[in-house]
Design an enzyme around this catalytic site. Structure first.
Site, PDB file in Angstrom:
ATOM      1  CG  HIS A  84      -2.095  -1.152   1.352  1.00 39.75           C
ATOM      2  ND1 HIS A  84      -3.111  -1.051   2.039  1.00 39.75           N
ATOM      3  CD2 HIS A  84      -2.063  -2.271   0.481  1.00 39.75           C
ATOM      4  CE1 HIS A  84      -3.919  -2.000   1.670  1.00 39.75           C
ATOM      5  NE2 HIS A  84      -3.293  -2.605   0.779  1.00 39.75           N
ATOM      6  CD  GLU A 104      -1.858   4.277   2.970  1.00 44.73           C
ATOM      7  OE1 GLU A 104      -2.100   3.730   1.911  1.00 44.73           O
ATOM      8  OE2 GLU A 104      -3.375   4.238   3.422  1.00 44.73           O
ATOM      9  CB  CYS A 111      -6.627  -0.510   5.194  1.00 48.20           C
ATOM     10  SG  CYS A 111      -5.004  -0.766   5.096  1.00 48.20           S
ATOM     11  CB  CYS A 126      -1.897   1.813   6.157  1.00 47.45           C
ATOM     12  SG  CYS A 126      -1.958   0.805   4.473  1.00 47.45           S
TER      13      CYS A 126
END
Length: 149
Positions: free
Chosen positions: A47, A49, A83, A86
């Site tokens: 992801h 992040e 999410c 993260c």
């Protein structure tokens, strides 16, 4: 946020969900940028992040040696509400501030579904600023998913 949106556009260009992230140090200087790379790398943890946090930690380790993982004083700017994975990474990295664009009503772990980054049971809490260029971030995501149908 504009730089994070540009990263998000890059992710969309290679077929990943268009989410971008930027890590800033305490002075506001950019430490790292990233875009989603799950499709690009086949790694479910890629992801934007997480990648931006990893790159920022590597930059700090190169600059200062020890404790590059400790991102105290840093800000993460991301186009979509993080999410659970993260959000947990933000807490574990001790990031001071999170700035995000669009809310994620299905998987957001900062305000929409959970609030991991401000949970008083955890050892660190993150200041949150939400809704920054939210319309632009949301439009980018909606256009991507329309194209997937």
């Amino acid at each position: 946020m504009r730089q994070a949106l540009e990263c998000a556009r890059q992710a969309g260009a290679w077929g990943d969900v268009p989410i971008g992230a930027v890590v800033l140090d305490a002075s506001g200087a950019v430490l790292a940028t990233a875009a989603n790379e799950r499709e690009l790398t086949g790694d479910p943890t890629s992801h934007a992040e997480v990648l931006a946090l990893r790159r920022a930690a590597a930059t700090l380790t190169q600059r200062h040696g020890e404790r590059g993982w400790d991102l105290a004083g840093c800000t993460l700017v991301v186009t979509l509400e993080p999410c659970a994975m993260c959000a947990g990474a933000l807490v574990n990295a001790r990031v001071d501030r999170l700035v995000y664009g669009a809310h994620d009503p299905k998987a957001g772990a900062v305000a929409s579904v959970f609030d991991i980054v401000r949970d008083p049971r955890l050892n660190h809490r993150v200041e949150v600023v939400s809704g920054v260029l939210a319309h632009e971030a949301s439009d980018l995501l909606q256009a991507f998913f329309r194209g997937q149908r």
